[in-house]
Scaffold this active site. Structure first.
Site, mmCIF file in Angstrom:
data_model
loop_
_atom_site.group_PDB
_atom_site.id
_atom_site.type_symbol
_atom_site.label_atom_id
_atom_site.label_comp_id
_atom_site.label_asym_id
_atom_site.label_seq_id
_atom_site.Cartn_x
_atom_site.Cartn_y
_atom_site.Cartn_z
ATOM 1 N N GLU A 66 3.904 -7.016 1.302
ATOM 2 C CA GLU A 66 3.390 -7.210 -0.069
ATOM 3 C C GLU A 66 3.263 -5.912 -0.846
ATOM 4 O OE1 GLU A 66 -0.621 -8.320 0.642
ATOM 5 O OE2 GLU A 66 -0.149 -10.169 1.647
ATOM 6 N N PRO A 67 4.314 -5.180 -1.078
ATOM 7 C CA PRO A 67 4.170 -3.952 -1.858
ATOM 8 C C PRO A 67 4.130 -4.229 -3.365
ATOM 9 C CG PRO A 67 6.430 -4.202 -1.115
ATOM 10 C CD PRO A 67 5.700 -5.422 -0.639
ATOM 11 N N GLY A 68 3.256 -3.523 -4.064
ATOM 12 C CA GLY A 68 3.170 -3.673 -5.520
ATOM 13 C C GLY A 68 3.558 -2.376 -6.211
ATOM 14 N N CYS A 107 -14.362 6.272 -28.032
ATOM 15 C CA CYS A 107 -15.652 6.983 -28.060
ATOM 16 C C CYS A 107 -16.294 7.058 -26.687
ATOM 17 C CB CYS A 107 -16.611 6.307 -29.014
ATOM 18 S SG CYS A 107 -15.885 5.005 -29.946
ATOM 19 N N GLU A 108 -15.631 7.701 -25.761
ATOM 20 C CA GLU A 108 -16.196 7.953 -24.435
ATOM 21 C C GLU A 108 -15.592 9.244 -23.929
ATOM 22 O OE1 GLU A 108 -16.743 5.240 -21.395
ATOM 23 O OE2 GLU A 108 -16.563 3.457 -22.654
ATOM 24 N N GLY A 157 0.781 -1.239 0.000
ATOM 25 C CA GLY A 157 0.000 0.000 0.000
ATOM 26 C C GLY A 157 0.804 1.275 0.000
ATOM 27 N N ARG A 170 -6.485 4.133 -15.323
ATOM 28 C CA ARG A 170 -6.479 4.762 -13.992
ATOM 29 C C ARG A 170 -7.098 6.168 -13.968
ATOM 30 N NH1 ARG A 170 -2.960 5.885 -10.974
ATOM 31 N NH2 ARG A 170 -3.843 4.957 -9.117
HETATM 32 N N1 LLP Z 1 -1.754 -7.020 -1.008
HETATM 33 C C1 LLP Z 1 -3.073 -7.105 -1.222
HETATM 34 C C2 LLP Z 1 -3.845 -8.081 -0.473
HETATM 35 C C3 LLP Z 1 -3.689 -6.241 -2.165
HETATM 36 O O1 LLP Z 1 -5.002 -6.318 -2.347
HETATM 37 C C4 LLP Z 1 -2.913 -5.297 -2.864
HETATM 38 C C5 LLP Z 1 -3.522 -4.396 -3.851
HETATM 39 C C6 LLP Z 1 -1.530 -5.262 -2.614
HETATM 40 C C7 LLP Z 1 -0.983 -6.128 -1.670
HETATM 41 C C8 LLP Z 1 -0.611 -4.302 -3.300
HETATM 42 O O2 LLP Z 1 -0.934 -2.984 -3.009
HETATM 43 P P1 LLP Z 1 0.051 -1.809 -3.455
HETATM 44 O O3 LLP Z 1 1.317 -1.967 -2.694
HETATM 45 O O4 LLP Z 1 0.250 -1.929 -4.925
HETATM 46 O O5 LLP Z 1 -0.688 -0.561 -3.109
HETATM 47 N N2 LLP Z 1 -5.730 -0.791 -9.490
HETATM 48 C C9 LLP Z 1 -5.537 0.141 -8.404
HETATM 49 C C10 LLP Z 1 -4.839 -0.492 -7.222
HETATM 50 C C11 LLP Z 1 -5.536 -1.706 -6.683
HETATM 51 C C12 LLP Z 1 -4.802 -2.387 -5.561
HETATM 52 C C13 LLP Z 1 -5.407 -3.694 -5.212
HETATM 53 N N3 LLP Z 1 -4.744 -4.417 -4.174
HETATM 54 C C14 LLP Z 1 -4.825 1.370 -8.915
HETATM 55 O O6 LLP Z 1 -4.531 1.436 -10.111
HETATM 56 O O7 LLP Z 1 -4.570 2.310 -8.164
#
Ligand code: LLP
Length: 423
Positions: free
Chosen positions: A278-280, A347-348, A244, A317
């Site tokens: 769990e960072p994405g 077309c939106e 997050g 996004r």
């Molecule tokens: N762990 C869990 C259980 C999650 O549901 C998520 C993201 C992450 C880790 C990774 O979160 P991060 O570190 O990336 O914030 N599509 C949206 C973001 C959706 C995130 C969903 N879950 C956007 O484009 O902002």
């Protein structure tokens, strides 16, 4: 040089000019800098290494929903990362990239039978569980396979961490996790099942968390839960503290990694469990741009529009979350400033990347970069309007490689069929 910088008035990815990339691979295209990803991973790893003892380092699991290109997974795997997955597809991609089962955590909220089976076959580290029916399902599948699945339960700490409401996950009203009361119940249920072994808790309070100070009370809630469970005789050996972390799209306050690591040291470390993260977005968000061409500058009298060849199908996004992405040209930064709405060809009316953006004057055929598109960009792209998906290109210093080909028209028709009775 790493990342996206200007050299001789031209935007580069590391040492490679985006003009050269557009010439070679066309537009729209996603372009990633491997060195940015490496920098992000190492900064987090180093902050944790400073705060926590060597034998208590966290298992850093990249949440690959942010960007699942196999080359990006490989890059993170070679750096020593683990992986967080939410589907069988992500599991298969992770295994293909070289992650071992032991490095993988599954966190999806609606796991289906084949996905659970594939996770157990791969002997992944653990399955994070979010409901009682899901626990029974995992127990049944593990039973059929003669296995015992290690599971952790996701706590919903009921904290409001800010960010867009569509990506907040830690409030009581969200579909995610289990309340403290339900965690006590599910632990008891699990103790009576033969094919699951409850080993701990997980938590993820949201994505692009804007109130970063919310991590601290969330850790405190997690800590009391651990103590309550232990008082009831349950064992809690693993804590997955989620992801997050915010990145900078515009002028957001970033999280101080040292401060975060110190919260982990002060609140989570004393609980004496394995620590997982769990960072994405943090890993990949600022590593990518969506490179596009301005097809036409359209003047309606009311507004001036830049009509790009990239659309909301390539990067959803801005329209889905009202997300801000910085938009710049690739060259001609010295032209006079002008106000534009930057839109795609779909077309939106929602197919808008930015309104009232002041940019150096843009001409037809000029290249445009939409920044911070490395996370949830390509991974959320679609074929809407029957538009082929763009290619993905990875740059590392002077090296450039295509890591996913542009789709062709035959790709987007693949699998479709006209029934005989219509022929
Ligand atoms: N762990 C869990 C259980 C999650 O549901 C998520 C993201 C992450 C880790 C990774 O979160 P991060 O570190 O990336 O914030 N599509 C949206 C973001 C959706 C995130 C969903 N879950 C956007 O484009 O902002």
């Amino acid at each position: 040089m790493t990342g996206f910088t200007l050299k001789n008035g031209i935007l580069h990815a590391d040492n490679v000019s985006l003009i050269d990339i557009a010439r070679e691979y066309g537009t729209p295209s996603y372009v990633y800098s491997a060195s940015v990803i490496r920098g992000q991973y190492n900064a987090l790893k180093d902050a944790m290494a400073k705060a926590l003892p060597a034998d208590r380092q966290p298992l850093l699991c990249y949440a690959c929903k942010a960007n699942t290109n196999i080359a990006i997974l490989k890059l993170l795997q070679t750096l020593g990362s683990g992986l967080e997955i939410v589907s069988e597809g992500e599991l298969r991609k992770g295994l293909t990239a070289g992650f071992t089962g032991e490095q993988i955590i599954s966190t999806s909220i609606g796991k289906v039978g084949p996905e659970i089976k594939a996770c157990l076959e791969a002997e992944i580290h653990q399955l994070n569980i979010e409901s009682v029916p899901e626990l029974y399902h995992v127990n049944d599948v593990a039973g059929e396979m003669g296995k015992k699945a290690k599971v952790v339960f996701r706590l919903n700490p009921n904290v409001h961490a800010g960010g867009h409401h569509k990506i907040s996950t830690g409030r009581k009203r969200d579909k995610f996790g289990l309340s403290a009361r339900r965690i006590m119940e599910i632990y008891k249920i699990a103790d009576d099942l033969d094919h699951v072994e409850p080993v701990g808790l997980s938590m993820h309070i949201g994505s692009q968390v804007s109130k970063v100070e919310a991590f601290k009370p969330a850790f405190e809630i997690l800590s009391s839960m651990v103590q309550e469970l232990r008082a009831e005789g349950h064992s809690v050996d693993r804590l997955d503290i989620g992801g997050g972390f915010p990145i900078r799209y515009q002028d957001e306050k970033l999280m101080d990694l040292t401060e975060y690591a110190n919260w982990v040291r002060d609140i989570v470390l004393p609980l004496d469990t394995e620590i997982q993260m769990e960072p994405g977005r943090y890993m990949v968000g600022n590593s990518g741009v969506l490179l596009s061409e301005n097809i036409y500058t359209k003047q309606t009298g009311e507004r001036d529009f830049l009509v790009l060849d990239a659309g909301m199908n390539d990067l959803i996004r801005p329209t889905l979350y009202e997300a801000y992405h910085n938009i710049t040209p690739v060259t001609h930064f010295d032209r006079p400033q002008h106000d534009y709405d930057v839109v795609g060809p779909i077309c939106e009316s929602g197919d808008t990347f930015g309104e009232s953006r002041t940019l150096p004057e843009v001409h037809d055929g000029d290249l445009i970069a939409i920044h911070s598109a490395g996370a949830y960009g390509f991974s959320m792209a679609s074929n809407y309007n029957s538009r082929p998906l763009p290619p993905e290109i990875m740059v590392d210093g002077d090296k450039v490689s295509i890591i996913r080909q542009r789709q062709g028209f035959s790709d987007i028709m693949k699998g479709e069929n006209i029934p005989d009775w219509l022929k």
